[in-house]
Design an enzyme around this catalytic site. Structure first.
Site, short mmCIF file in Angstrom:
data_model
loop_
_atom_site.label_atom_id
_atom_site.label_comp_id
_atom_site.label_asym_id
_atom_site.label_seq_id
_atom_site.Cartn_x
_atom_site.Cartn_y
_atom_site.Cartn_z
N HIS A 1 2.91 3.21 -9.21
CA HIS A 1 2.79 1.52 -8.68
C HIS A 1 4.14 0.74 -9.64
O HIS A 1 4.10 -0.09 -9.47
CB HIS A 1 1.99 1.17 -10.19
N LEU B 1 11.62 -21.06 -3.17
CA LEU B 1 10.49 -19.95 -3.03
C LEU B 1 9.06 -20.09 -4.38
O LEU B 1 9.15 -20.19 -5.02
CB LEU B 1 10.55 -18.35 -3.01
N ASP C 1 0.58 -1.02 0.04
CA ASP C 1 -0.08 -0.02 0.26
C ASP C 1 0.73 1.18 -0.10
O ASP C 1 2.17 1.14 0.56
CB ASP C 1 -0.90 -0.03 0.78
#
Length: 240
Positions: A31, A125, A14
């Site tokens: 972004h 991962l 955020d």
């Protein structure tokens, strides 16, 4: 002795818009910087031995944003998939997407499907991108799938428990997050992994997501290492 890192970290990314506004830049630049932060966090997670990383990249509610911004985000997701492909493969990272994948543009879906297939056997991962995601919709979807199996005789009512139910969630058999991070100073869960975070440690930070790079991520992991996880139980001395 150095604390063992969490097995699964989930992040609500955020602050992109505020980061751009503070620099008098268009929101899309926030972004763009946010995707760079994501790449750095993925590298760091793989490096320090975290097994699962889930990033809240785009919610169902985000479709309500201006069309221009949504289109820019889809383009950035396209670039992220293309530009990280070689790196994910080289670093043994498996890619998954959770959410209503059918909502995504066809071209993006095809790229995601191809990369998901190419990394399916990677095991260092697991990177899960939450795209067109809603925690409530995930639970409702799981209930529908479970009900369908009961009606078709593939599951008996007495077999329904937490373990069997979790297999119907988008996350399947992945472990629940040990640590949930939210950046930018907001203190909300924002409809993210509502079932899975029941006992997650939560770390809130004022750092805006584009600035949440390696050192900020390591601070969050270090803070997790100082927590005592009880899962509703008492400490040993409290029994005595």
């Amino acid at each position: 002795m150095q604390a063992k890192p969490p097995t699964h970290v989930a992040i609500i990314m955020d602050g992109n818009g505020r980061w751009a506004r503070a620099r008098n830049l268009p929101r899309v630049e926030g972004h763009r910087a946010g995707f760079e932060a994501a790449r750095e966090v993925v590298r760091t997670a793989a490096e320090i031995g975290i097994g699962f990383l889930t990033l809240y990249a785009f919610s169902v509610e985000n479709w309500k944003r201006p069309v221009k911004e949504v289109n820019a985000l889809m383009e950035l997701l396209n670039s992220f998939v293309e530009e990280t492909e070689a790196e994910l493969i080289a670093n043994e990272v498996r890619l998954k997407v959770i959410g209503r994948v059918a909502d995504l543009p066809a071209g993006l879906r095809e790229k995601i499907d191809a990369l998901t297939l190419r990394t399916a056997e990677k095991s260092k991962l697991t990177l899960s991108l939450a795209l067109s995601y809603s925690g409530r919709i995930e639970i409702v979807t799981a209930v529908r799938r479970l009900t369908r199996d009961v009606l078709h005789g593939r599951l008996r009512l007495e077999e329904i428990d937490e373990t069997s139910f979790r297999r119907y969630l988008y996350t399947g058999d992945d472990p629940d997050p040990d640590l949930l991070i939210r950046t930018s100073g907001e203190m909300r869960l924002s409809n993210f992994l509502l079932w899975q975070i029941s006992y997650s440690e939560i770390y809130f930070t004022d750092v805006l997501w584009p600035d949440f790079r390696r050192e900020a991520f390591l601070r969050a992991v270090e803070e997790y290492g100082r927590r005592q996880r009880r899962f509703g139980q008492l400490e040993r001395e409290e029994f005595e």
